[in-house]
Design a protein around this motif. Structure first.
Motif, PDB file in Angstrom:
ATOM      1  N   ASP A 271      46.150  42.830  46.615  1.00  0.00           N
ATOM      2  CA  ASP A 271      46.320  41.972  45.439  1.00  0.00           C
ATOM      3  C   ASP A 271      46.155  42.769  44.146  1.00  0.00           C
ATOM      4  OD1 ASP A 271      46.696  39.181  44.433  1.00  0.00           O
ATOM      5  OD2 ASP A 271      44.716  39.556  43.561  1.00  0.00           O
TER       6      ASP A 271
ATOM      7  N   ASP B   5      49.238  44.934  43.580  1.00  0.00           N
ATOM      8  CA  ASP B   5      50.380  44.175  43.063  1.00  0.00           C
ATOM      9  C   ASP B   5      50.243  43.947  41.560  1.00  0.00           C
ATOM     10  OD1 ASP B   5      51.471  44.055  45.583  1.00  0.00           O
ATOM     11  OD2 ASP B   5      50.819  41.986  45.986  1.00  0.00           O
ATOM     12  N   TYR B   6      49.039  43.612  41.133  1.00  0.00           N
ATOM     13  CA  TYR B   6      48.765  43.425  39.694  1.00  0.00           C
ATOM     14  C   TYR B   6      48.985  44.725  38.927  1.00  0.00           C
ATOM     15  CZ  TYR B   6      45.418  43.231  35.713  1.00  0.00           C
ATOM     16  OH  TYR B   6      44.800  43.326  34.488  1.00  0.00           O
TER      17      TYR B   6
END
Length: 386
Positions: free
Chosen positions: A20, A23-24
């Protein structure tokens, strides 16, 4: 599908570079890395122009300099006069000592948890900074030093507010890559802080504050505004968070463009900080090709006795007052010593320095509001000695 993010095998990195978070980070990189490289080119062109004989000067009048605007209401943390202490947050015992009360039992009002000038500029430092910041926000930061038989723990009581400082947009982190391209160090550091410590702060109702180092052009402040805005859009835990930034006035171009920078930061704008050593270095950089520019030893160029350096600080105060931003005093670089006489001399020097800064603020307030403004000083944004 394999991740586009790769990183060196540094201790603790796997805890941070989750799918996560990666991805950010990729979203920030795709949106902002190209602009950062263009901004670096613009910096180089500005410096070349100065060295070729066209000195840096003011920009043409704009909404930023002629319009009637104010920064958003400054959070209470940033309007309280008090001490800010600074040091590398990658070193846990130093970070803990900065957050704890001093020998006289009093805590600093704020802590500049630094991963820039006092950091090691390695991935391990940035990883440790991110882990230590999160642990400090959660009041879990601890360190044992067996060699010295010492244990470091956070003491009870309210901690100082955090002023995060990451590396600047002019640097890359070669040990973190996206599509085999080194990631921008400012993107990496800010992303780690917002994703981990920042979201933990938001859950506790705390403001998330940043110092922005080495800025040279208003477009760079706008770049940070977009970085913060995109982060709030990407991370649900930050959508209602208070994020504010203070520009470190530590480059010669920033001296001329500081008002435009406050404006360019938009809803994230909070104030300006008066730098010292880095500002002098930048001035040298921009004037070193001019044979008419002759300086004494840099230790002799003191803000209290050098007119044009003092004028820079007074300009900073005036601009902050004009737009209801907070002016922050410069850093006092004295270090603690085991010699009481050394500490006494350093303390007197710091006291004189901060007294001078406070006098400039009062003078600026009176000049801006007229003599009757003296009764309105109480409770207004003050200068934070550092």
């Amino acid at each position: 599908m394999p991740s586009r993010v790769t990183h060196a095998p540094v201790a603790g990195a796997d805890k941070l570079f989750t799918p996560d978070f990666s991805d950010y980070l990729v979203a920030l990189h795709d949106a902002l890395d190209g602009r950062a490289r263009q901004l670096r080119d613009a910096r180089a062109a500005l410096l070349k122009s100065a060295l070729d004989g066209t000195p840096v000067s003011h920009l043409p009048p704009s909404e930023a300099t002629t319009g009637n605007w104010n920064v958003p209401p400054v959070p209470d943390d940033l309007t309280k006069p008090g001490i800010e202490i600074s040091g590398p947050c990658s070193i846990p015992n130093m970070f803990i000592n900065a957050l704890n009360p001093g020998p006289e039992g009093e805590r600093a009002a704020g802590d500049l948890d630094d991963d820039e000038d006092s950091g090691g500029h390695r991935l391990i430092d940035t990883v440790n900074a991110a882990l230590n910041r999160l642990a400090a926000v959660n009041r879990e930061l601890a360190f044992d030093d067996p060699a010295r038989n010492r244990k470091y723990r956070l003491l009870d009581g309210e901690l100082p507010f955090f002023m995060h400082r990451e590396r600047g947009l002019h640097l890359d982190e070669p040990d973190v890559r996206i599509d085999n391209t080194p990631v921008n160090a400012a993107i990496l550091g800010t992303a780690l802080t917002l994703y981990y410590a920042g979201r933990a702060q938001a859950q506790r109702g705390q403001g998330i504050y940043f110092y922005l180092p080495k800025l040279e052009r208003p477009e760079e402040a706008r770049w940070y505004r977009d970085l913060f805005k995109l982060s709030q859009e990407r991370l649900p835990g930050l959508r209602d968070a208070t994020i504010r930034a203070i520009v470190l006035v530590e480059s010669l171009p920033c001296v001329y463009y500081m008002e435009e920078m406050l404006h360019a930061l938009g809803e994230y704008s909070a104030g300006l900080n008066a730098a010292r050593w880095d500002l002098k270095a930048s001035i040298f950089e921009y004037v070193m090709a001019d044979p008419k520019q002759v300086w004494p030893d840099r230790f002799g160029v003191d803000i209290k006795t050098t007119q044009f350096i003092g004028d820079i600080f007074r300009r900073l105060v005036a601009i902050c007052l004009k737009h209801r931003a907070v002016p922050i005093g410069g850093m006092a670089t004295a270090l603690p010593s085991n010699d009481p006489e050394v500490n006494r001399v350093a303390g007197e020097a710091i006291k004189a320095d901060k007294k001078w800064e406070a006098e400039q603020y009062v003078e600026g307030w009176l000049n801006y509001h007229g003599a009757k403004g003296i009764d309105s000083l109480a409770g207004k944004p003050g200068i934070h000695p550092r």
